[in-house]
Structure formats: structure tokens, C-alpha cells
Design an enzyme around this catalytic site. Structure first.
Site, PDB file in Angstrom:
ATOM      1  N   GLY A  37       0.828  -1.213   0.000  1.00  0.00           N
ATOM      2  CA  GLY A  37       0.000   0.000   0.000  1.00  0.00           C
ATOM      3  C   GLY A  37       0.855   1.252   0.000  1.00  0.00           C
ATOM      4  N   GLY A  38       2.151   1.089   0.314  1.00  0.00           N
ATOM      5  CA  GLY A  38       3.082   2.212   0.221  1.00  0.00           C
ATOM      6  C   GLY A  38       2.763   3.362   1.161  1.00  0.00           C
ATOM      7  N   ILE A  39       3.297   4.537   0.810  1.00  0.00           N
ATOM      8  CA  ILE A  39       3.127   5.726   1.657  1.00  0.00           C
ATOM      9  C   ILE A  39       1.648   6.094   1.754  1.00  0.00           C
ATOM     10  CG2 ILE A  39       3.685   8.187   1.890  1.00  0.00           C
ATOM     11  CD1 ILE A  39       6.088   6.395   2.369  1.00  0.00           C
ATOM     12  N   ILE A  85       0.598  18.812   2.401  1.00  0.00           N
ATOM     13  CA  ILE A  85       1.021  18.122   3.625  1.00  0.00           C
ATOM     14  C   ILE A  85       1.060  19.098   4.801  1.00  0.00           C
ATOM     15  CG2 ILE A  85       2.942  16.914   4.758  1.00  0.00           C
ATOM     16  CD1 ILE A  85       3.575  15.528   2.175  1.00  0.00           C
ATOM     17  N   HIS A 134     -31.166  19.379  -5.980  1.00  0.00           N
ATOM     18  CA  HIS A 134     -31.464  20.389  -4.956  1.00  0.00           C
ATOM     19  C   HIS A 134     -32.020  19.698  -3.721  1.00  0.00           C
ATOM     20  CE1 HIS A 134     -32.751  24.116  -3.118  1.00  0.00           C
ATOM     21  NE2 HIS A 134     -33.905  23.526  -2.848  1.00  0.00           N
TER      22      HIS A 134
HETATM   23  P1  NAD Z   1       4.420  20.924  -1.889  1.00  0.00           P
HETATM   24  O1  NAD Z   1       5.485  21.068  -2.880  1.00  0.00           O
HETATM   25  O2  NAD Z   1       3.030  20.824  -2.333  1.00  0.00           O
HETATM   26  O3  NAD Z   1       4.481  22.151  -0.862  1.00  0.00           O
HETATM   27  C1  NAD Z   1       5.652  22.540  -0.227  1.00  0.00           C
HETATM   28  C2  NAD Z   1       5.577  24.020   0.081  1.00  0.00           C
HETATM   29  O4  NAD Z   1       6.731  24.365   0.833  1.00  0.00           O
HETATM   30  C3  NAD Z   1       5.567  24.905  -1.149  1.00  0.00           C
HETATM   31  O5  NAD Z   1       4.510  25.809  -1.039  1.00  0.00           O
HETATM   32  C4  NAD Z   1       6.931  25.585  -1.100  1.00  0.00           C
HETATM   33  O6  NAD Z   1       6.899  26.903  -1.608  1.00  0.00           O
HETATM   34  C5  NAD Z   1       7.223  25.603   0.385  1.00  0.00           C
HETATM   35  N1  NAD Z   1       8.630  25.651   0.740  1.00  0.00           N
HETATM   36  C6  NAD Z   1       9.660  25.021   0.124  1.00  0.00           C
HETATM   37  N2  NAD Z   1      10.814  25.275   0.776  1.00  0.00           N
HETATM   38  C7  NAD Z   1      10.505  26.070   1.822  1.00  0.00           C
HETATM   39  C8  NAD Z   1      11.253  26.646   2.870  1.00  0.00           C
HETATM   40  N3  NAD Z   1      12.576  26.459   2.984  1.00  0.00           N
HETATM   41  N4  NAD Z   1      10.613  27.412   3.777  1.00  0.00           N
HETATM   42  C9  NAD Z   1       9.269  27.604   3.682  1.00  0.00           C
HETATM   43  N5  NAD Z   1       8.519  27.074   2.719  1.00  0.00           N
HETATM   44  C10 NAD Z   1       9.118  26.312   1.807  1.00  0.00           C
HETATM   45  O7  NAD Z   1       4.860  19.677  -0.988  1.00  0.00           O
HETATM   46  P2  NAD Z   1       4.172  18.898   0.224  1.00  0.00           P
HETATM   47  O8  NAD Z   1       3.065  19.662   0.861  1.00  0.00           O
HETATM   48  O9  NAD Z   1       5.333  18.496   1.060  1.00  0.00           O
HETATM   49  O10 NAD Z   1       3.545  17.637  -0.468  1.00  0.00           O
HETATM   50  C11 NAD Z   1       4.316  16.786  -1.283  1.00  0.00           C
HETATM   51  C12 NAD Z   1       3.483  16.248  -2.428  1.00  0.00           C
HETATM   52  O11 NAD Z   1       2.531  15.329  -1.962  1.00  0.00           O
HETATM   53  C13 NAD Z   1       2.741  17.340  -3.166  1.00  0.00           C
HETATM   54  O12 NAD Z   1       2.842  17.168  -4.546  1.00  0.00           O
HETATM   55  C14 NAD Z   1       1.338  17.168  -2.723  1.00  0.00           C
HETATM   56  O13 NAD Z   1       0.401  17.547  -3.696  1.00  0.00           O
HETATM   57  C15 NAD Z   1       1.249  15.683  -2.409  1.00  0.00           C
HETATM   58  N6  NAD Z   1       0.263  15.494  -1.362  1.00  0.00           N
HETATM   59  C16 NAD Z   1      -1.044  15.520  -1.689  1.00  0.00           C
HETATM   60  C17 NAD Z   1      -1.988  15.419  -0.702  1.00  0.00           C
HETATM   61  C18 NAD Z   1      -3.413  15.449  -1.057  1.00  0.00           C
HETATM   62  O14 NAD Z   1      -3.758  15.207  -2.197  1.00  0.00           O
HETATM   63  N7  NAD Z   1      -4.277  15.785  -0.131  1.00  0.00           N
HETATM   64  C19 NAD Z   1      -1.630  15.305   0.619  1.00  0.00           C
HETATM   65  C20 NAD Z   1      -0.302  15.291   0.915  1.00  0.00           C
HETATM   66  C21 NAD Z   1       0.641  15.402  -0.090  1.00  0.00           C
END
Ligand code: NAD
Length: 473
Positions: A39-41, A194, A452
Site C-alpha cells: 500500500g506504500g506511503i 502536507i 437540490h
Molecule cells: P508541496 O510542494 O506541495 O508544498 C511545499 C511548500 O513548501 C511549497 O509551497 C513551497 O513553496 C514551500 N517551501 C519550500 N521550501 C521552503 C522553505 N525552505 N521554507 C518555507 N517554505 C518552503 O509539498 P508537500 O506539501 O510536502 O507535499 C508533497 C506532495 O505530496 C505534493 O505534490 C502534494 O500535492 C502531495 N500530497 C497531496 C496530498 C493530497 O492530495 N491531499 C496530501 C499530501 C501530499
């Protein structure tokens, strides 16, 4: 136990295990190699357990508003260990579900860490060999006509800040899912999905949470209006933001962790019990033997063609390790496409629109182009909006925060983007995703009958609004 298969898949996340099922359905013999949990991460340390935590937080926070619904409760509280335990149980249930599915489809699961070596027909179109360092000890070499890498990704860190995630004071998503107790104060670095989801959860349980974002606005991939509304709604819930701000240094302190930042030319030091680093992810491309095989890698992802094929014959890559967007549903879609292509079918469009969802309170969901992206692409977007505060179901439910925004191509009327913030918008975005996949136009959306009373009526109204026909404003 066979040692030769039609397809071997490395990694059993939503990319790998779904690909394996499709391979079996197509009559291909298949093995899947997994070093940790089926199932991974996604199932074990990502999408699913976070949704379980977020649900607990959401229900708890709702108790603050019971009076609005004519209800009361005598005593409120939470047992954090039970909250985490429920989340782990949900993951365990789905992990067992994947094991069942592998068995049902006669897919051999090989527990261990895989790497690739040159196969006997390497250079003549044959796939590499797969050598598995078995969990149980020893190693096993298996061969296949086609090898699909679905090794996923892991958290990116900020090495320049001086303190790597240590599971104690500095967490990645992994530690943030299973702490022994809920932190009273928290700094979240990064405001992507995240960061925002953990900020939302821990705030719901009462933590003092500050989110630091390097770019000029939170959730920077979302439409600007959505980012703005999200920050406003989160601030109303007590979340704090430093945007834009650069993280200079992370150090351990007496009370937990100190984060030195620079915002608007001013230096500031923030203190909290714990910091969560959520600044993006990097593909798991290491220790696979890619270099020796000459597989083209672009920094942290494997370069593939339109069907998942890498630069090495017989070797494919799908999902996070094949690059952005890093989303479970994109991984599954790519995997199915890849294996159908291998089987000689005409697979579904790899460029189908990919929705993105953030499960905070309020939720955020989008698909396609933002208004700004449409303008950058030289399109003349026609934009419609509709707020939930005038939607009957939203008012009845006490869920009036947020809105729907749609973007049409002004020339053709094609729906090219949709952006939503509010309760349950992550369940609604599929309507627009389907519309875009089926290449719907404004007239088709406007002529559709929405049930509705539902919050989805706001989707209809936004489509009408883009052409000056909105009904309920
Ligand atoms: P992300 O790339 O979406 O967001 C990381 C954020 O951190 C960006 O806005 C970036 O500008 C900022 N950032 C980078 N370096 C920084 C720093 N030094 N200081 C402050 N801000 C900084 O990455 P994520 O939130 O870690 O998620 C990873 C991936 O996993 C993404 O592609 C995300 O879409 C996916 N994910 C999706 C879901 C979901 O669908 N609900 C949930 C979790 C993760």
C-alpha cells in the site's frame, strides 16, 4: 515459485499495486516487490491515515459549534493515543485489503529491497534483472519481460537550515502521524497539501500553530483567490502564518525547537515544541542501480516517454518516481496506462485532467488551469464564481465558508479549470473533473440538472455566473 514473470513491479503504493492488478487482469504473470508495507506511503503513511486524523480533528472542532445547531455536550475532550490508534487501524485494514487483492489476482509478493542489474538480453531489448535483498535474509534474482519502477518518493528536507528531521523535535509527515502526545505548539514549514493538512489537524486539537511559506502566498499551486480565502478561513480558526518567509536556521531549544526566519526583510525567531518540515518530496531514485544501466534521471525523477517507458528497453517508471504531480491517483492512472500499453492495448489518455485536493477545514479542491495560468497561456478566460453563503444546503448545514470558481476558454467555451474552497469540495471536484475529461462546454454545464438542495448547485451557479446568468445572487 516462478523466477520469471511477464511483469515485475517494484513498489506497492497506489501506483504499483493497482498496476499489478491490471497486469493480472490482462493475463500477464506478475510479481510485486515491496521493502516495507503493502500500500506504500499513501495507505500507510500518507493519504489514508491523515484523513483518519483529520476526521477526528474535524469532529472535535465541531463541538465548539454545537450551540449553533441547538445542541450541547457536557464534557469535551480527546484521548490522543486513541485518535492515533484509530488512524493506524484504518491503515492496517487497507494494508490487509491490498494483501487480499494480491492473493486474489495471484500476484506474487516478494518482501525485500529491489535493485536492477543488467539482464542477459540487456542492449537487445531485454529488461534488466531484479535482485531482491530479501527481508527474511538472503537474496533472490527474478527476471521479467517488463520491469516497472513504482518506488515513490520521500520528504525533502532543508539541509541548509542545520537541523535535519530527527523524529524528536523536527518531524516529517511520518513522525507527525504517530506522536506519543499532541504538541501544544507547532511550526509547520511549507504550506503545500502536507503542511496545511497537519496544521489543520493539530490546530483542531488546540495546538498553537504557525505556518511558514517561502512563496508569496499559501497553497501556491492553487488559484490566487482560493489561497487568499484559505488563509483568511484558517486565520479565523487561529492558525498563524508567516508568508513569504525564508527559514534561516533550525536549532533545538529548551522548550523544543527554534526556527529563525526572515520575513519582509526582518529577522524573527519562532519557538515551538515541534517543527514539521513539509517542503515537498523527492523521488526514490537511489540504490536501484539506475546509473549503471544508463537510465535517464532528471535530478529526483526518472525521465519517461508518454507511456512510462524509460531510456532503457523493458524498463518503465510510473507515479511519484516519474515526476510531478505527486498524487496517488496520478500514479494509479499512469500505472494502468503503462501496463495496458505493454499488453498492446490502446490505453486511456495519459493527459487526462488530474484533480488535486487538500483535506483541511475548509477543504480545497481544484482541477485544470487557474485564471492566471489561462491568461499566461494567451487564453481569454471567462470566469464565474458562486459563494456558499447563499447556497441553501450550505446555510442549512452551517457550512457557508468558501466558494466555487470556474474558468472557461472565452473563445470555445470549454471548461479549462475549476477551483473550490469549502466543506466537502473534495467530494464535489469530480463533477468538474468529469466535465473536463469529457470536454464539456459552458452550455453543457449550464444545461445540466444539479440536485437540490446540494452544495453542488454552487457549481452550476458558477457556470451560469461566467456568462451573466447567475440565479441566486
Ligand atoms: P508541496 O510542494 O506541495 O508544498 C511545499 C511548500 O513548501 C511549497 O509551497 C513551497 O513553496 C514551500 N517551501 C519550500 N521550501 C521552503 C522553505 N525552505 N521554507 C518555507 N517554505 C518552503 O509539498 P508537500 O506539501 O510536502 O507535499 C508533497 C506532495 O505530496 C505534493 O505534490 C502534494 O500535492 C502531495 N500530497 C497531496 C496530498 C493530497 O492530495 N491531499 C496530501 C499530501 C501530499
Amino acid at each position: 515459485m516462478a523466477d520469471s514473470f511477464d511483469v515485475i513491479i517494484i513498489g506497492s503504493g497506489p501506483g504499483g499495486y493497482v498496476t499489478a492488478i491490471r497486469a493480472a487482469q490482462l493475463g500477464l504473470s506478475c510479481a510485486i516487490v515491496e521493502r516495507e508495507l503493502l500500500g506504500g506511503i499513501c495507505l500507510n503513511w500518507g493519504c489514508i491515515p491523515t484523513k483518519a486524523l483529520l476526521k477526528s480533528g474535524e469532529v472535535y472542532e465541531q463541538l465548539d459549534h454545537l450551540g449553533d445547531y441547538g445542541l450541547s455536550v457536557e464534557k469535551r475532550g480527546f484521548d490522543f493515543r486513541a485518535v492515533v490508534e484509530r488512524s493506524r487501524k484504518v491503515s492496517a485494514q487497507l494494508n490487509a485489503g491490498v494483501a487480499f487483492l494480491m492473493k486474489k489476482h495471484k500476484i506474487e509478493v516478494i518482501e525485500g529491497t529491489a535493485s536492477l542489474t543488467k539482464g542477459p538480453d540487456s542492449g537487445k531489448g531485454g529488461a534488466p534483472n531484479v535482485v531482491v535483498a530479501l527481508k527474511a535474509g538472503g537474496s533472490r534474482t527474478v527476471t521479467a519481460k517488463h520491469v516497472i519502477l513504482a518506488t515513490g518518493a520521500r520528504a525533502r528536507t532543508i539541509p541548509d537550515a542545520g537541523l535535519e528531521p530527527d523524529g524528536d523535535r523536527v518531524w516529517t509527515y511520518r513522525e507527525a502521524l504517530v506522536p506519543k502526545s499532541a504538541p501544544k505548539s507547532l511550526i509547520v514549514i511549507g504550506s503545500g497539501a502536507i503542511g496545511i493538512e497537519f496544521a489543520s489537524f493539530y490546530r483542531a486539537l488546540g495546538a498553537d500553530v504557525t505556518v511558514i511559506e517561502a512563496l508569496p502566498r499559501i497553497l501556491p499551486v492553487e488559484d490566487e483567490e482560493v489561497s487568499k480565502a484559505a488563509q483568511k478561513a484558517f486565520e479565523k480558526r487561529g492558525l498563524k502564518f508567516r508568508v513569504p518567509a525564508n527559514v534561516k536556521k533550525l536549532t533545538k531549544s529548551k522548550s523544543g525547537v527554534s526556527v529563525e526566519i526572515e520575513a519582509g526583510g526582518k529577522a524573527e525567531t519562532l519557538e515551538a515544541e515541534v517543527a514539521i518540515v513539509a517542503v515537498g518530496i523527492v523521488g526514490n531514485v537511489e540504490d536501484l542501480g539506475l546509473e549503471a544501466l544508463g537510465v535517464k534521471v532528471d535530478r529526483t525523477h526518472i525521465v519517461t516517454d508518454g507511456h512510462g517507458a524509460t531510456s532503457v528497453p523493458g524498463l518503465y517508471a510510473i507515479g511519484d518516481v516519474a515526476g510531478p504531480p505527486w498524487l496517488a491517483h496520478k500514479a494509479s492512472h499512469e500505472g494502468v496506462h503503462c501496463v495496458e500499453h505493454i499488453a498492446g492495448l490502446k490505453p486511456a489518455n495519459l493527459n487526462a485532467p488530474i484533480p488535486g485536493c487538500t483535506y483541511s477545514t475548509p477543504q480545497i479542491a481544484s482541477v485544470g488551469l487557474t485564471e492566471a495560468q489561462a491568461k499566461t497561456q494567451g487564453l481569454a478566460p471567462k470566469v464565474g464564481r458562486f459563494p456558499f453563503r447563499v447556497n441553501g444546503k450550505a446555510i442549512a448545514s452551517g457550512e457557508t465558508v468558501g466558494f466555487v470558481k470556474v474558468v472557461f476558454d472565452g473563445k470555445t467555451g470549454a471548461l479549462i479549470g475549476a477551483h473550490m474552497i469549502g466543506a466537502e469540495v473534495t467530494e464535489m471536484i469530480q463533477g468538474y473533473m468529469l466535465a473536463m475529461t469529457l470536454e464539456a462546454t459552458e452550455a453543457e454545464l449550464q444545461g445540466a440538472i444539479f440536485p437540490h438542495p446540494t452544495m453542488s448547485e454552487a457549481m452550476h451557479e458558477a457556470s451560469l455566473d461566467a456568462y451573466g446568468m447567475v440565479l441566486h445572487i
